[in-house]
Design a protein around this motif. Structure first.
Motif, PDB file in Angstrom:
ATOM      1  N   ALA A 112       0.825  -1.212   0.000  1.00 46.14           N
ATOM      2  CA  ALA A 112       0.000   0.000   0.000  1.00 46.14           C
ATOM      3  C   ALA A 112       0.854   1.256   0.000  1.00 46.14           C
ATOM      4  O   ALA A 112       0.492   2.264  -0.620  1.00 46.14           O
ATOM      5  N   TYR A 113       2.000   1.201   0.677  1.00 45.39           N
ATOM      6  CA  TYR A 113       2.864   2.376   0.754  1.00 45.39           C
ATOM      7  C   TYR A 113       3.598   2.629  -0.564  1.00 45.39           C
ATOM      8  O   TYR A 113       3.814   3.781  -0.950  1.00 45.39           O
ATOM      9  N   ARG A 114       3.971   1.578  -1.260  1.00 41.30           N
ATOM     10  CA  ARG A 114       4.686   1.738  -2.529  1.00 41.30           C
ATOM     11  C   ARG A 114       3.769   1.995  -3.715  1.00 41.30           C
ATOM     12  O   ARG A 114       4.202   2.532  -4.746  1.00 41.30           O
ATOM     13  N   LEU A 115       2.515   1.603  -3.598  1.00 35.81           N
ATOM     14  CA  LEU A 115       1.574   1.701  -4.719  1.00 35.81           C
ATOM     15  C   LEU A 115       1.452   3.105  -5.308  1.00 35.81           C
ATOM     16  O   LEU A 115       1.424   3.250  -6.535  1.00 35.81           O
ATOM     17  N   PRO A 116       1.374   4.184  -4.502  1.00 39.93           N
ATOM     18  CA  PRO A 116       1.242   5.523  -5.093  1.00 39.93           C
ATOM     19  C   PRO A 116       2.376   5.869  -6.052  1.00 39.93           C
ATOM     20  O   PRO A 116       2.133   6.472  -7.103  1.00 39.93           O
ATOM     21  N   LEU A 117       3.603   5.494  -5.710  1.00 38.55           N
ATOM     22  CA  LEU A 117       4.735   5.807  -6.583  1.00 38.55           C
ATOM     23  C   LEU A 117       4.643   5.039  -7.897  1.00 38.55           C
ATOM     24  O   LEU A 117       4.980   5.567  -8.962  1.00 38.55           O
ATOM     25  N   VAL A 118       4.162   3.800  -7.831  1.00 39.48           N
ATOM     26  CA  VAL A 118       3.950   3.015  -9.047  1.00 39.48           C
ATOM     27  C   VAL A 118       2.902   3.699  -9.933  1.00 39.48           C
ATOM     28  O   VAL A 118       3.080   3.815 -11.152  1.00 39.48           O
ATOM     29  N   LEU A 119       1.821   4.173  -9.325  1.00 31.74           N
ATOM     30  CA  LEU A 119       0.773   4.875 -10.089  1.00 31.74           C
ATOM     31  C   LEU A 119       1.295   6.163 -10.694  1.00 31.74           C
ATOM     32  O   LEU A 119       0.919   6.540 -11.814  1.00 31.74           O
ATOM     33  N   VAL A 120       2.163   6.859  -9.958  1.00 23.54           N
ATOM     34  CA  VAL A 120       2.782   8.087 -10.479  1.00 23.54           C
ATOM     35  C   VAL A 120       3.631   7.759 -11.704  1.00 23.54           C
ATOM     36  O   VAL A 120       3.588   8.468 -12.718  1.00 23.54           O
ATOM     37  N   ALA A 121       4.410   6.682 -11.635  1.00 24.35           N
ATOM     38  CA  ALA A 121       5.262   6.279 -12.755  1.00 24.35           C
ATOM     39  C   ALA A 121       4.420   5.888 -13.979  1.00 24.35           C
ATOM     40  O   ALA A 121       4.731   6.283 -15.113  1.00 24.35           O
ATOM     41  N   ILE A 122       3.359   5.128 -13.744  1.00 28.18           N
ATOM     42  CA  ILE A 122       2.470   4.721 -14.848  1.00 28.18           C
ATOM     43  C   ILE A 122       1.799   5.944 -15.467  1.00 28.18           C
ATOM     44  O   ILE A 122       1.703   6.062 -16.695  1.00 28.18           O
ATOM     45  N   THR A 123       1.348   6.869 -14.626  1.00 24.79           N
ATOM     46  CA  THR A 123       0.736   8.111 -15.114  1.00 24.79           C
ATOM     47  C   THR A 123       1.710   8.881 -15.994  1.00 24.79           C
ATOM     48  O   THR A 123       1.328   9.425 -17.038  1.00 24.79           O
ATOM     49  N   SER A 124       2.969   8.932 -15.590  1.00 21.81           N
ATOM     50  CA  SER A 124       3.987   9.665 -16.351  1.00 21.81           C
ATOM     51  C   SER A 124       4.153   9.087 -17.757  1.00 21.81           C
ATOM     52  O   SER A 124       4.219   9.835 -18.737  1.00 21.81           O
ATOM     53  N   VAL A 125       4.205   7.763 -17.850  1.00 21.06           N
ATOM     54  CA  VAL A 125       4.409   7.128 -19.154  1.00 21.06           C
ATOM     55  C   VAL A 125       3.176   7.297 -20.043  1.00 21.06           C
ATOM     56  O   VAL A 125       3.299   7.580 -21.243  1.00 21.06           O
ATOM     57  N   ILE A 126       1.981   7.135 -19.473  1.00 18.08           N
ATOM     58  CA  ILE A 126       0.746   7.341 -20.255  1.00 18.08           C
ATOM     59  C   ILE A 126       0.656   8.791 -20.729  1.00 18.08           C
ATOM     60  O   ILE A 126       0.282   9.070 -21.873  1.00 18.08           O
ATOM     61  N   LEU A 127       1.022   9.708 -19.851  1.00 17.85           N
ATOM     62  CA  LEU A 127       0.992  11.122 -20.192  1.00 17.85           C
ATOM     63  C   LEU A 127       1.976  11.439 -21.310  1.00 17.85           C
ATOM     64  O   LEU A 127       1.679  12.227 -22.220  1.00 17.85           O
ATOM     65  N   LEU A 128       3.146  10.830 -21.256  1.00 17.02           N
ATOM     66  CA  LEU A 128       4.136  11.003 -22.328  1.00 17.02           C
ATOM     67  C   LEU A 128       3.578  10.519 -23.655  1.00 17.02           C
ATOM     68  O   LEU A 128       3.718  11.195 -24.691  1.00 17.02           O
ATOM     69  N   PHE A 129       2.917   9.360 -23.637  1.00 20.76           N
ATOM     70  CA  PHE A 129       2.279   8.815 -24.844  1.00 20.76           C
ATOM     71  C   PHE A 129       1.251   9.791 -25.395  1.00 20.76           C
ATOM     72  O   PHE A 129       1.190  10.039 -26.607  1.00 20.76           O
ATOM     73  N   ASN A 130       0.448  10.382 -24.520  1.00 24.85           N
ATOM     74  CA  ASN A 130      -0.591  11.327 -24.947  1.00 24.85           C
ATOM     75  C   ASN A 130      -0.005  12.621 -25.514  1.00 24.85           C
ATOM     76  O   ASN A 130      -0.510  13.159 -26.500  1.00 24.85           O
ATOM     77  N   VAL A 131       1.048  13.123 -24.879  1.00 19.51           N
ATOM     78  CA  VAL A 131       1.680  14.363 -25.352  1.00 19.51           C
ATOM     79  C   VAL A 131       2.284  14.162 -26.739  1.00 19.51           C
ATOM     80  O   VAL A 131       2.125  15.005 -27.630  1.00 19.51           O
ATOM     81  N   LEU A 132       2.959  13.042 -26.933  1.00 18.81           N
ATOM     82  CA  LEU A 132       3.554  12.764 -28.243  1.00 18.81           C
ATOM     83  C   LEU A 132       2.487  12.644 -29.321  1.00 18.81           C
ATOM     84  O   LEU A 132       2.668  13.114 -30.451  1.00 18.81           O
ATOM     85  N   ASN A 133       1.358  12.032 -28.994  1.00 11.57           N
ATOM     86  CA  ASN A 133       0.250  11.942 -29.946  1.00 11.57           C
ATOM     87  C   ASN A 133      -0.375  13.311 -30.205  1.00 11.57           C
ATOM     88  O   ASN A 133      -0.756  13.616 -31.330  1.00 11.57           O
ATOM     89  N   ALA A 134      -0.479  14.125 -29.154  1.00 11.95           N
ATOM     90  CA  ALA A 134      -1.059  15.462 -29.303  1.00 11.95           C
ATOM     91  C   ALA A 134      -0.224  16.343 -30.221  1.00 11.95           C
ATOM     92  O   ALA A 134      -0.755  17.209 -30.924  1.00 11.95           O
ATOM     93  N   PHE A 135       1.088  16.113 -30.228  1.00 19.25           N
ATOM     94  CA  PHE A 135       1.983  16.886 -31.090  1.00 19.25           C
ATOM     95  C   PHE A 135       2.210  16.208 -32.450  1.00 19.25           C
ATOM     96  O   PHE A 135       3.115  16.590 -33.196  1.00 19.25           O
ATOM     97  N   ASP A 136       1.391  15.194 -32.734  1.00 24.76           N
ATOM     98  CA  ASP A 136       1.422  14.500 -34.033  1.00 24.76           C
ATOM     99  C   ASP A 136       2.793  13.928 -34.386  1.00 24.76           C
ATOM    100  O   ASP A 136       3.230  13.960 -35.545  1.00 24.76           O
ATOM    101  N   VAL A 137       3.476  13.412 -33.371  1.00 22.97           N
ATOM    102  CA  VAL A 137       4.750  12.730 -33.602  1.00 22.97           C
ATOM    103  C   VAL A 137       4.457  11.408 -34.327  1.00 22.97           C
ATOM    104  O   VAL A 137       3.422  10.786 -34.115  1.00 22.97           O
TER     105      VAL A 137
END
Length: 208
Positions: A112-137
């Protein structure tokens, strides 16, 4: 409150990733999404036992639980801005507050204590995917960038240790990516775009 904000960002970005996948569906984007799923599974696999708990992580976990349950840290200080810990090595308050919500819901455990950091890391990668798509890479470039992130030994290592120093790089990364996304986000009509862009622009200030 911080945990709720993180979950909102995670859910919104999953929805937007699905939207991007439908809009720009091809082999490379599908493989990129599979990389993100594999990355998520690796981070969640035996999270409570691998690696073994680190001393600073144990101190932070107890302080986080104390704040969530009693409103004071292990030194009986209410609303601290810096956690002294038992040997005075100290940690900042951000991750303790973030993890406190998960400890309340899931109980007092390393998972339970480590889970938030894992979610933060997953959010970062998904967000990177979305930003690259938004910029039509190009889709192939999106896949390569995503794969580099998802297979980074450093990223995997820091994502599995629940410590305040490990969450700091992700906060800067998420804030920067949200700022970029707020300039290029396109969903629906003009009004929808303005509302969503304003939301993302203001939300990035929390992380930066």
């Amino acid at each position: 409150m911080i945990a709720i904000g993180l979950l909102i960002i995670l859910v919104l970005n999953i929805i937007y990733a699905i939207y991007n996948l439908k809009k720009r569906i091809d082999v490379w984007n599908i493989i990129a999404v599979l990389c993100i799923l594999a990355f998520s599974l690796v981070l969640l696999f035996r999270l409570g036992t691998i690696p073994t708990i680190f001393i600073d992580e144990g101190n932070g976990m107890y302080d986080s639980w104390s704040l969530a349950k009693y409103g004071v840290d292990s030194n009986l200080i209410s609303n601290p801005i810096y956690l002294q810990s038992f040997a005075g090595q100290g940690q900042s308050i951000l991750y303790a507050r973030l993890a406190g919500t998960f400890l309340k819901i899931l109980g007092y455990s390393i998972y339970a204590y480590r889970l938030p950091l894992v979610l933060v890391a997953i959010t970062s990668v998904i967000l990177l995917f979305n930003v690259l798509n938004a910029f039509d890479v190009k889709s192939k470039a999106i896949f390569l960038t995503t794969m580099i992130f998802c297979t980074s030994p450093w990223l995997i290592m820091v994502s599995r240790f629940g410590m305040d120093c490990n969450v700091a790089p992700f906060m800067v990364l998420i804030g920067t990516l949200l700022l970029l996304l707020s300039t290029r986000l396109r969903v629906g009509g003009v009004i929808n775009n303005r509302i969503i862009r304003n939301f993302y622009f203001r939300f990035n200030c929390i992380f930066l």
